[in-house]
Enzyme design. Structure first.
Site, PDB file in Angstrom:
ATOM      1  N   ASP B  30       0.849  -1.200   0.000  1.00  0.00           N
ATOM      2  CA  ASP B  30       0.000   0.000   0.000  1.00  0.00           C
ATOM      3  C   ASP B  30       0.880   1.244   0.000  1.00  0.00           C
ATOM      4  O   ASP B  30       1.794   1.351   0.812  1.00  0.00           O
ATOM      5  CB  ASP B  30      -0.863   0.032   1.275  1.00  0.00           C
ATOM      6  CG  ASP B  30      -2.100  -0.835   1.159  1.00  0.00           C
ATOM      7  OD1 ASP B  30      -2.266  -1.498   0.122  1.00  0.00           O
ATOM      8  OD2 ASP B  30      -2.910  -0.839   2.111  1.00  0.00           O
ATOM      9  N   LYS B  87      -8.089   0.735  -5.139  1.00  0.00           N
ATOM     10  CA  LYS B  87      -9.296   0.167  -4.526  1.00  0.00           C
ATOM     11  C   LYS B  87     -10.561   0.912  -4.937  1.00  0.00           C
ATOM     12  O   LYS B  87     -10.547   2.126  -5.087  1.00  0.00           O
ATOM     13  CB  LYS B  87      -9.184   0.251  -2.995  1.00  0.00           C
ATOM     14  CG  LYS B  87      -8.162  -0.697  -2.381  1.00  0.00           C
ATOM     15  CD  LYS B  87      -8.239  -0.597  -0.862  1.00  0.00           C
ATOM     16  CE  LYS B  87      -7.064  -1.248  -0.160  1.00  0.00           C
ATOM     17  NZ  LYS B  87      -7.008  -2.697  -0.284  1.00  0.00           N
ATOM     18  N   GLY B 159      -5.672  -2.777   8.628  1.00  0.00           N
ATOM     19  CA  GLY B 159      -5.352  -1.601   9.427  1.00  0.00           C
ATOM     20  C   GLY B 159      -5.155  -1.886  10.904  1.00  0.00           C
ATOM     21  O   GLY B 159      -5.081  -0.966  11.703  1.00  0.00           O
ATOM     22  N   LYS B 171      -6.577 -20.378   6.901  1.00  0.00           N
ATOM     23  CA  LYS B 171      -6.730 -21.771   7.356  1.00  0.00           C
ATOM     24  C   LYS B 171      -8.113 -22.313   7.002  1.00  0.00           C
ATOM     25  O   LYS B 171      -8.265 -23.479   6.655  1.00  0.00           O
ATOM     26  CB  LYS B 171      -6.499 -21.864   8.867  1.00  0.00           C
ATOM     27  CG  LYS B 171      -5.031 -21.808   9.240  1.00  0.00           C
ATOM     28  CD  LYS B 171      -4.808 -22.201  10.681  1.00  0.00           C
ATOM     29  CE  LYS B 171      -3.321 -22.412  10.942  1.00  0.00           C
ATOM     30  NZ  LYS B 171      -3.021 -22.630  12.362  1.00  0.00           N
ATOM     31  N   GLY B 220      -3.563  -7.322   8.061  1.00  0.00           N
ATOM     32  CA  GLY B 220      -2.914  -7.506   9.365  1.00  0.00           C
ATOM     33  C   GLY B 220      -1.453  -7.899   9.294  1.00  0.00           C
ATOM     34  O   GLY B 220      -0.807  -8.073  10.316  1.00  0.00           O
ATOM     35  N   GLY B 241      -0.339  -3.663   4.010  1.00  0.00           N
ATOM     36  CA  GLY B 241      -0.991  -2.362   4.023  1.00  0.00           C
ATOM     37  C   GLY B 241      -0.223  -1.381   4.871  1.00  0.00           C
ATOM     38  O   GLY B 241       0.813  -0.860   4.484  1.00  0.00           O
ATOM     39  N   SER B 242      -0.710  -1.197   6.093  1.00  0.00           N
ATOM     40  CA  SER B 242      -0.130  -0.188   6.975  1.00  0.00           C
ATOM     41  C   SER B 242       1.227  -0.617   7.526  1.00  0.00           C
ATOM     42  O   SER B 242       1.991   0.224   8.011  1.00  0.00           O
ATOM     43  CB  SER B 242      -1.103   0.069   8.121  1.00  0.00           C
ATOM     44  OG  SER B 242      -2.440   0.049   7.647  1.00  0.00           O
TER      45      SER B 242
END
Lengths: 198, 300
Positions: B30, B87, B159, B171, B220, B241-242
């Site tokens: 990101d 996005k 996030g 899983k 995550g 992402g973050s």
């Protein structure tokens, strides 16, 4: 001796290349296709395939893992090397403005000038039927995905196919560069042509 | 040079799924501006996701989250040579048409943004450029593929920097695929009804023993170890992402995550890679979130 095809497996379309190589080996005298993620394996291979993916990522990881120098040594020993899409970029000696911008490392093995993303972005990616005289029979179904192309080649390079003024398949002795993805279709003639060189 | 347009076929299923295949084994990062995109490319990212804010900030700021400003996306497209994704809100087909007109390489129909349609996802098969969509389980993944998604990613909980939801989703998807093994047509027909997904896709998944399209981890991932864990669980690659630009040293963290994805099966290399990376994204335990703060429940 069992023939061993090594597929550079740092990033990109590795699985499909291994499956394609296995299929072709089965149609011939057998052999194995293995993935190469680290240094030390290239010297044991009878032929090397550099798959499609992001050439910047593959190039840097090849340097970091010590695979680049091994491929260069193999090329000198006439080991057949096939580069598809990102593989074509990495085999080329000369790049374009994009290469200068990213300063990405190339193997610099083929005497060609190459252009990254020659046909445009993903929206412009396409399938086409190619005339490839060295492959006998029908036109070859070629899949171009954000594909590079060869803009010019020296005399020692044999042009295998062209499209819209670009060279999209070329051979220099034991090295073959394709702008498209023969591993994504069922037509295995390019793989056979490559393995005939072993 | 004039293109022989009539002989070229664009936007086929093979081209769209093929694009996603070229991303395998890679890290998609990101980014919110051209400078960050350059850092990502230099670190070895296979693509960047152009956003107006990273998910952690979207979560913090609240309000309605929408497609990023096309100007920012264009600037990012101009400064890197790797693919650029962006996005759109779930169901917002006009945002998707705008991104296609802009020429982005892949669209993420994402739960990180506020959904525009609570009943229908975008009919993705009609677009020339490929889509990636989030999924929490096999049914959701196959329903998205049936709509034309060329790539799937776990939803995780974007996030948060908390990996547990991505682990749960990966899983669950992998477990459901294993359960399909050895089923006869009658049993698969029942599964197909339960999942609300076409029988043919269920059967194809059973035979391949994997999703019929590329399957990344997302939501995550904050450290090299997180990325390696998702690869070990069967992900084809990782979205971060973050985790990168909320870290103290984004360039180091980005490089380390790229190397970790390549060395996910080598703990001793992972140990080296993970040394001295500096401060990591602070993160947010998913259990502290209330039901309506969860992003993963958007979409169906």
């Amino acid at each position: 001796m069992v023939i061993r095809i090594g597929v550079i497996a740092l990033q990109g379309n590795v699985e499909e290349h291994i499956q394609a190589a296995e299929r072709v080996l089965d149609e011939r005298d057998g052999g194995e296709a293995i993935s190469i993620k680290h240094g030390g394996i290239v010297p044991s291979c009878d032929a090397i395939i550099i798959p499609g993916g992001e050439s910047t990522t593959i190039g840097w990881l090849m340097e970091r893992e010590g695979i680049s120098s091994e491929i260069k040594a193999a090329a000198k020993k006439n080991v057949p090397i096939l580069g598809t899409c990102a593989g074509l970029i990495l085999l080329a000696k000369h790049g374009d403005g994009e290469i200068n911008k990213t300063k990405q490392p190339l193997l610099e093995l083929m005497d060609v000038h190459m252009k990254r993303n020659a046909f445009g972005r993903q929206k412009e990616s396409f399938e086409a039927l190619l005339d490839v005289p060295v492959l006998k029979g029908d036109k070859f179904p070629a899949v171009f995905i954000r594909a590079p192309a060869i803009t010019s080649a020296e005399k020692n390079v044999q042009v295998l196919a062209s499209l819209n003024g670009y060279i999209v398949a070329a051979q220099q002795k034991n090295l073959i560069a394709l702008a498209f993805h023969p591993e994504l279709t069922k037509d295995m003639r390019f793989h056979h042509y490559f393995m005939d060189m072993i | 040079m004039k293109m022989e347009l009539e002989s070229l076929r664009h936007g086929t299923e093979l081209i769209k799924r093929g694009f996603a295949k070229m991303q395998k084994g890679g890290v998609i990062m990101d980014v919110t501006n051209a400078d960050q995109a350059r850092v990502a490319e230099k670190a070895g990212a296979v693509a960047v996701m152009a956003l107006h804010a990273v998910p952690a900030d979207i979560r913090k700021s609240g309000g309605v989250a929408r497609m990023a400003d096309p100007l920012i996306i264009s600037e990012i497209m101009d400064c890197v040579t790797i693919p650029v994704m962006a996005k759109v809100r779930i169901g917002h087909f006009i945002e998707a048409e705008i991104l296609e007109a802009l020429g982005v390489d892949m669209i993420d129909e994402s739960e990180v943004l506020t959904p525009a349609d609570e009943k229908y996802h975008i009919d993705k098969a009609g677009f020339t450029i490929p889509f990636v969509c989030g999924a929490r389980d096999l049914g959701e993944a196959l329903r998205r593929i049936n709509e034309g998604a060329a790539m799937i990613r776990t939803k995780g909980e974007a996030g948060t920097g908390d990996i547990k939801e991505a682990v749960r989703h990966m899983k669950k998807i992998m477990g459901s695929i294993r359960e399909l093994k050895g089923m006869n047509d009658e049993e698969m027909l029942k599964v197909s009804r339960e999942l609300g997904a076409p029988f043919e896709l269920v059967k194809e998944t059973a035979e391949m023993q994997r999703l019929p399209v590329v399957n990344f981890a997302a939501g995550g991932v904050a450290t090299p170890a997180d990325a390696a864990m998702m690869m070990r669980l069967g992900a084809d690659g990782v979205f971060v992402g973050s985790g990168i630009f909320k870290a103290e040293h984004p360039d180091k963290m980005a490089k380390a995550i790229v190397e970790a994805v390549n060395n996910y099966d080598k703990p001793e290399v992972l140990a080296e890679i993970s040394k001295g990376l500096g401060g990591q994204m602070k993160g947010l335990d998913v259990h502290t979130l209330s039901e309506d703060e969860m992003l993963q429940t958007r979409g169906w």
